[in-house]
Enzyme design. Structure first.
Site, PDB file in Angstrom:
ATOM      1  N   HIS A 180       0.843  -1.201   0.000  1.00 11.30           N
ATOM      2  CA  HIS A 180       0.000   0.000   0.000  1.00 11.30           C
ATOM      3  C   HIS A 180       0.870   1.239   0.000  1.00 11.30           C
ATOM      4  CE1 HIS A 180       1.236  -0.424   4.171  1.00 11.30           C
ATOM      5  NE2 HIS A 180       0.974   0.861   4.323  1.00 11.30           N
ATOM      6  N   ASP A 202       0.687   5.020   2.037  1.00 12.37           N
ATOM      7  CA  ASP A 202      -0.056   5.521   3.194  1.00 12.37           C
ATOM      8  C   ASP A 202      -1.112   6.549   2.787  1.00 12.37           C
ATOM      9  OD1 ASP A 202       1.299   3.914   4.978  1.00 12.37           O
ATOM     10  OD2 ASP A 202       2.906   5.373   5.265  1.00 12.37           O
ATOM     11  N   HIS A 246       4.632   0.052   0.003  1.00 14.73           N
ATOM     12  CA  HIS A 246       5.414  -0.679   0.991  1.00 14.73           C
ATOM     13  C   HIS A 246       4.572  -1.734   1.687  1.00 14.73           C
ATOM     14  CE1 HIS A 246       3.603   2.720   3.097  1.00 14.73           C
ATOM     15  NE2 HIS A 246       3.653   2.009   4.202  1.00 14.73           N
ATOM     16  N   ARG A 303       5.673   7.190  13.707  1.00 14.89           N
ATOM     17  CA  ARG A 303       5.522   7.640  12.323  1.00 14.89           C
ATOM     18  C   ARG A 303       4.984   9.057  12.260  1.00 14.89           C
ATOM     19  NH1 ARG A 303       1.339   4.788   8.202  1.00 14.89           N
ATOM     20  NH2 ARG A 303       0.055   6.653   8.484  1.00 14.89           N
TER      21      ARG A 303
HETATM   22 FE   LIG Z   1       2.101   1.991   5.738  1.00 16.47          FE
END
Ligand SMILES: [Fe+2]
Length: 298
Positions: free
Chosen positions: A104, A106, A273, A289
């Site tokens: 996917h 993000d 990723h 993140r």
């Molecule tokens: Fe991700």
């Protein structure tokens, strides 16, 4: 002076000579930004970052997102999404346990999908001297450029739907199957109606032009794309399977082996990723993140 060391064939570079805990001079930041967009995935080893310092560095690239899953945000730092398998004293997940089981990019289901994500590793699982929990990245720009001319023609102008709802049901189904096999159980946060309303389905071109580099790339992914618009379900399925298999050919992939203190950034308009779930408690994994908002995919 920064040093840039390319690792993968089409993507992935280590940048050294930079201490991200300190504000970077404008020219150093410009070099870092260029190296990042040129390499699509870039990482800095041996960093010691507080949440404030990570936020300050990534904010240089643009506006930071606050993730729709409020429960997984770091307390007092809503721009930081905790990605971890750790539990609090009540046995509840302290962050998002789902590090991404499908390929996917993000927030591709948002009208303005994420420009880049930065993941800072605080703790990594190690077993028998080997670090587990690798993250793999695939260059959608290199993959697009390598497509046969007739496929490029076929997908030119086609659109696909990115859907958070599609992702949720796919993920829940995959987890059920995983549990039935005796695999890892992942706690899921159930989204409220308001949270769901904030992420309506979006249509984007399959072939996206990168907002910074202007390279064309494939903007479809198996996690979030529900279907291709204006073709039969069978044709949609066939084309998507072909594109998914193409993007993750080994030549387009860089796999990152984490160390504590890595700050790794990836360009969500240029790569997809996927996480590896080969660890479980008592092996601990803890990452922070930050995600920079991008522009609508065109
Ligand atoms: Fe991700």
């Amino acid at each position: 002076m920064i040093t840039v060391n390319r690792i993968g064939k089409h993507l992935g570079a280590e940048i050294s000579g930079v201490d991200l805990s300190k504000p970077l001079a404008d020219d150093t930041f410009a070099q870092v930004a260029k190296a990042f967009f040129d390499n699509e995935v870039a990482f800095f080893r041996h960093q010691k970052l507080t949440p404030e310092q990570q936020v300050a560095f990534t904010r240089r690239f643009g506006v930071l997102e606050q993730h729709v899953r409020k429960e997984s945000r770091l307390k007092d730092h809503p721009e930081i999404l905790i990605i971890s398998n750790l539990l609090d004293e009540n046995g509840n997940a302290i962050g998002s346990q789902d590090a991404g089981r499908f390929w996917h990019s993000d927030l591709s289901y948002k009208k303005e999908p994420s420009m880049l994500s930065a993941l800072y590793s605080l703790e990594v699982p190690v077993k028998d001297g080997r670090v587990l929990g690798d993250t793999s990245f695939a260059s959608t720009t290199a993959a697009y450029e390598a497509l046969p001319a007739e496929t490029k023609q076929r997908i030119d102008g086609l659109k696909n739907v990115h859907s958070y709802r599609f992702y949720r049901s796919k993920n829940i189904e995959a987890q059920k199957q995983e549990q039935a096999r005796g695999g890892r159980v992942i706690q899921e946060h159930v989204l409220t109606d308001d949270q769901l309303k904030s992420v309506p389905d979006v249509e984007t071109p399959i072939v996206r032009t990168h907002p910074v580099t202007k390279r064309k790339g494939l903007f479809v992914n198996e996690a979030h794309t529900s279907h291709i618009v204006g073709v039969s379900p069978e044709e949609s399925e066939r084309l998507l399977s072909e594109l998914y298999a193409h993007v993750i050919k080994p030549e387009f992939v860089y796999t990152h082996h984490w160390q504590p203190g890595d700050l790794l950034m990836w360009d969500n308009a240029a790569v997809q990723h996927k996480a590896t779930f080969d660890y479980d408690l008592p092996l601990r994994r803890l990452m922070h993140r930050t995600t920079v908002r991008g522009t609508a995919a065109v």
